[in-house]
Every structure is written in structure tokens, then in C-alpha cells.
Scaffold this motif. Structure first.
Motif, PDB file in Angstrom:
ATOM      1  N   PRO A  99       0.692  -1.311   0.093  1.00 34.55           N
ATOM      2  CA  PRO A  99      -0.332  -0.017   0.021  1.00 34.55           C
ATOM      3  C   PRO A  99       1.010   1.017  -0.396  1.00 34.55           C
ATOM      4  O   PRO A  99       0.812   2.236   1.095  1.00 34.55           O
ATOM      5  CB  PRO A  99      -0.830   0.552   1.240  1.00 34.55           C
ATOM      6  N   THR A 101       2.177   4.766  -2.876  1.00 35.10           N
ATOM      7  CA  THR A 101       2.020   5.563  -4.056  1.00 35.10           C
ATOM      8  C   THR A 101       3.696   5.778  -4.404  1.00 35.10           C
ATOM      9  O   THR A 101       4.043   5.141  -4.033  1.00 35.10           O
ATOM     10  CB  THR A 101       1.449   6.893  -3.307  1.00 35.10           C
ATOM     11  N   LYS A 143      -0.577   7.776  -7.510  1.00 31.25           N
ATOM     12  CA  LYS A 143      -0.765   6.317  -7.563  1.00 31.25           C
ATOM     13  C   LYS A 143      -0.929   5.457  -6.696  1.00 31.25           C
ATOM     14  O   LYS A 143       0.590   5.032  -6.170  1.00 31.25           O
ATOM     15  CB  LYS A 143      -0.757   6.296  -8.709  1.00 31.25           C
ATOM     16  N   ARG A 144      -1.603   4.431  -6.577  1.00 37.78           N
ATOM     17  CA  ARG A 144      -0.707   3.608  -5.618  1.00 37.78           C
ATOM     18  C   ARG A 144       0.416   2.812  -6.628  1.00 37.78           C
ATOM     19  O   ARG A 144       0.011   2.298  -8.129  1.00 37.78           O
ATOM     20  CB  ARG A 144      -2.189   2.573  -4.920  1.00 37.78           C
TER      21      ARG A 144
END
Length: 249
Positions: A99, A101, A143-144
Motif C-alpha cells: 500500500p 504511492t 497512484k498506488r
């Protein structure tokens, strides 16, 4: 008598009589090999030949059974300047559900033993911005990492490895599992970096077309099933101060 020309390039990696065995099976035997400043070295071999094992010994993750590894003139066990080395492991070593970015993954490249608990300031943030720009991934910074395509992920990992502007970049099958078009784009990027930046490359790959196209068709050395292809930045005879003054742009 005219003296033989001296190599003006620093020794980046020196492998001296390296051997490695795993469960009584010898993987690498009596390997002597040197990587000089601004070389591009391609390592090719079949599965199980010991390519990744060799990289792990070079970055200090595995001890050699025999012999010694030196980085920038120091024994690997005493080497501390890890910010001088960027390392991109195999893609399958990454958990896509992690989890974080894109920016967080790249920023994690700033943490090493000497500054593990140092506060991240404007200078470090700028380094991240520069890495995002070089890899052309500014638009996905939020974004992840698990949301990205394979090609995008590899650009992120390369940006992470580049954030400290290392002298040596080590890549372990960086295009594995990526489509051919993205592979071509990736190789174009790293060969451009080698041609124009003051950086040494060591890469494991199965892509013989890339190896033959950029590094030549004949290996300079072979150890067991591992072949070493090398492209020098220039010949020893052409060593000049100007050649050594290239810097990252």
C-alpha cells in the motif's frame, strides 16, 4: 620504449576468485571479473546459472563461499556508501498489493543505513521530483504502485534506484514480464543514460537481441553457464580528462 597506456577509469566492481555453493552444489566457481567506471555489462545465462546469485553477492546480500567482492576499492563487508549504488531486483520480488504511492516508493530509495532516521526536506523532495521527471511518470506520482502496468512499475523502480544519482546501477532482469514494445522503450532509455550520463551499468537479461545490438555478439568472458558482454565508454587509448567530466543532466 613507449609505456603501455594506463586505464583512467576507476574499478567499480572487482570480483576475485569468487565461488559460491548452495546445498553442496557449486553455482559459481573461480570467477575473476572487473567492472570499470562507465562500463555497461550484460550478464546472460540460462535459469539456474547463478546470475541473480552473483548480483546478490555483489550488493552484499549473500556471502561468497570463497573469494572476495570489492566495491569502489573496498571489501563489500566494509562498504558503507550504498547511496552510490542503485539496485533494481527482479519484478517478481515485488508485492503488487503493497500500500504505497509511486512517490512513496521512489522516496524510499533515499533511506539507507546512514540516514535511516533523517528527516526528509526540500532537497530530498526535489530529488524525487527530478527522478519522476527523468522517468516521465510525474502524472502517476499519486497512484498506488499496484494500480500500474508492468512497464510503469519498472519505471518507478528505476526512478527509486536513480533518486540518489548513483555511480553504479544494477538491474536484475528489468524487463521480465513486460510486453515487447515496453521492453524496447525501456532499453532505449537505459542505453541513452549510459551514453550520456556518468554511470556504470550491470544488468542481468535474457534479451539477446538487446545484448547483441548494444554490447556486441561475443562475450568477453564466460564462467560456467554465465556469459559477460561489455561495452566500454571508450578505449583505454582514448582516456582523457574530458572523458571523465561527464555528469548527470
Amino acid at each position: 620504449m613507449i609505456p603501455a597506456p594506463q586505464d583512467c577509469h576507476e574499478s567499480i566492481i572487482q570480483l576475485r576468485n569468487i565461488s559460491f555453493s548452495y546445498r553442496e552444489q557449486q553455482v559459481i566457481k573461480d570467477l575473476d571479473f572487473a567492472v570499470k567506471e562507465r562500463d555497461f555489462v550484460g550478464i546472460v545465462g540460462s535459469n539456474g546459472a547463478g546470475k541473480t546469485t552473483l548480483l546478490r553477492m555483489i550488493v552484499g546480500l549473500l556471502p561468497a563461499t570463497e573469494g572476495s567482492v570489492e566495491l569502489f576499492g573496498q571489501k563489500v563487508r566494509k562498504f558503507r556508501d550504498w547511496e552510490r549504488i542503485g539496485y533494481v531486483p527482479q519484478k517478481n520480488a515485488f508485492n503488487p498489493l503493497f500500500p504505497a504511492t509511486v512517490r512513496e516508493v521512489i522516496m524510499s530509495g533515499l533511506y539507507y543505513r546512514k540516514n535511516m532516521f533523517r528527516r526528509i526536506g526540500k532537497e530530498q523532495q526535489q530529488k524525487c521530483d527530478d527522478a519522476l521527471e527523468v522517468m516521465r511518470i510525474q502524472d502517476i506520482a499519486h497512484k498506488r504502485i499496484g494500480q500500474l502496468s508492468g512497464g510503469q512499475q519498472q519505471r518507478v523502480f528505476l526512478a527509486r534506484a536513480l533518486i540518489n544519482r548513483p555511480d553504479l546501477l544494477i538491474l536484475d532482469e528489468p524487463t521480465k514480464g513486460i510486453d515487447s514494445e515496453t521492453q524496447a522503450s525501456f532499453f532505449e532509455l537505459i542505453t541513452h543514460m549510459h551514453a550520456h550520463h556518468n554511470m556504470t551499468f550491470l544488468m542481468v537479461t535474457h534479451d539477446l537481441d538487446m545484448v547483441n545490438g548494444y554490447l556486441g555478439t561475443s562475450p568477453v568472458q564466460q564462467n560456467g553457464k554465465i556469459q559477460f558482454f561489455v561495452r566500454h565508454s571508450h578505449d583505454i587509448e582514448n582516456c582523457t580528462k574530458q572523458d571523465l567530466q561527464h555528469s548527470l543532466v
